[in-house]
Write an enzyme that holds these catalytic residues in place. Structure first.
Site, mmCIF file in Angstrom:
data_model
loop_
_atom_site.group_PDB
_atom_site.id
_atom_site.type_symbol
_atom_site.label_atom_id
_atom_site.label_comp_id
_atom_site.label_asym_id
_atom_site.label_seq_id
_atom_site.Cartn_x
_atom_site.Cartn_y
_atom_site.Cartn_z
ATOM 1 C CD GLU A 101 -3.160 0.540 0.333
ATOM 2 O OE1 GLU A 101 -2.651 1.375 -0.448
ATOM 3 O OE2 GLU A 101 -4.383 0.474 0.529
ATOM 4 C CG ASP A 105 -5.513 8.908 6.136
ATOM 5 O OD1 ASP A 105 -5.702 9.131 7.341
ATOM 6 O OD2 ASP A 105 -5.585 9.783 5.264
HETATM 7 C C1 PRP Z 1 -5.710 5.837 -0.869
HETATM 8 C C2 PRP Z 1 -4.476 4.994 -0.675
HETATM 9 C C3 PRP Z 1 -4.956 3.859 0.180
HETATM 10 C C4 PRP Z 1 -6.092 4.462 0.966
HETATM 11 C C5 PRP Z 1 -5.646 4.724 2.366
HETATM 12 O O1 PRP Z 1 -6.417 5.362 -1.952
HETATM 13 O O2 PRP Z 1 -3.957 4.556 -1.904
HETATM 14 O O3 PRP Z 1 -5.412 2.776 -0.606
HETATM 15 O O4 PRP Z 1 -6.444 5.696 0.338
HETATM 16 O O5 PRP Z 1 -6.638 5.371 3.109
HETATM 17 P P1 PRP Z 1 -7.403 4.703 4.335
HETATM 18 O O6 PRP Z 1 -6.371 4.109 5.251
HETATM 19 O O7 PRP Z 1 -8.099 5.893 4.963
HETATM 20 O O8 PRP Z 1 -8.376 3.694 3.818
HETATM 21 P P2 PRP Z 1 -7.499 6.232 -2.752
HETATM 22 O O9 PRP Z 1 -8.865 5.842 -2.280
HETATM 23 O O10 PRP Z 1 -7.135 7.680 -2.666
HETATM 24 O O11 PRP Z 1 -7.361 5.693 -4.232
HETATM 25 P P3 PRP Z 1 -6.100 5.681 -5.226
HETATM 26 O O12 PRP Z 1 -5.028 4.831 -4.575
HETATM 27 O O13 PRP Z 1 -6.667 5.038 -6.443
HETATM 28 O O14 PRP Z 1 -5.649 7.099 -5.437
#
Ligand code: PRP
Length: 179
Positions: A101, A105
């Protein structure tokens, strides 16, 4: 033009620091999995650059898989319910699986991925995130390897975007709040 479109993100982690830490991380994982073939899972989209650097630094036989995960609507205000938008072609049963990952967050995405993949009965299931925001966690999640712990900054670059931009930066940048 709004300010946000003219603002360049400030550097939080330089390319040199990033690459040095990736080498350490890859050495640690290569030691832990010595003698095994791993299935490396790239979580799209944000992880694709981290993933491609890591698989080239790991001293292990590797099968690459790609997983698309997305929230229903706006993750910031939703219940955090997620869906698989692109699944893998290969079964994970009895494999040594590491999920890559870009950032943990709230932890909702990784938590969902780990429970979904656990049901496929891999021999080993570990997670590796480049960036980890421990103060932002909303759910408990197993982070086995991480590159850097960071605070509540809005980070971009090296695969991470802001409204689709900045994924191609070679470093991790920060966008000031309010932009
Ligand atoms: C982001 C990142 C993780 C996730 C983390 O993806 O790539 O997969 O958020 O956040 P969390 O711990 O709050 O779940 P995003 O949804 O922005 O999509 P992307 O990777 O396609 O930009």
């Amino acid at each position: 033009m709004p300010m946000s479109e003219t603002m360049e993100p400030k550097i939080l982690i330089t390319e040199a620091k990033l690459q040095a830490r990736l080498t350490e991380l890859a050495n640690e994982i290569s030691r832990d999995f010595a003698g095994k073939e791993i299935t490396a899972v790239c979580v799209l989209k944000g992880s694709f650059i981290f993933f491609s650097d890591m698989i080239r630094k790991l001293d292990l036989p590797i099968a690459c898989e790609f997983l698309g995960v997305s929230s229903y609507g706006n993750k910031m205000v939703s219940s955090g319910e997620l869906k698989i938008t692109l699944d893998m072609n290969e079964p994970l049963e009895n494999k040594h699986v590491i999920v890559f990952e870009d950032i943990v967050d709230s932890g909702l995405t990784l938590s969902y991925i780990m429970s979904t993949l656990k049901a496929r009965k891999p021999a080993t299931l570990k997670s590796c995130t480049l960036l980890f925001k421990p103060d932002s966690l909303k759910v408990p999640v197993e982070v086995d390897y991480h590159g850097f712990k960071i605070g509540n900054e809005f980070v971009v670059g090296y695969g991470l975007d802001h409204a689709g931009k900045f994924r191609g930066l070679r470093h991790i940048g920060v966008i000031e709040h309010g932009h």
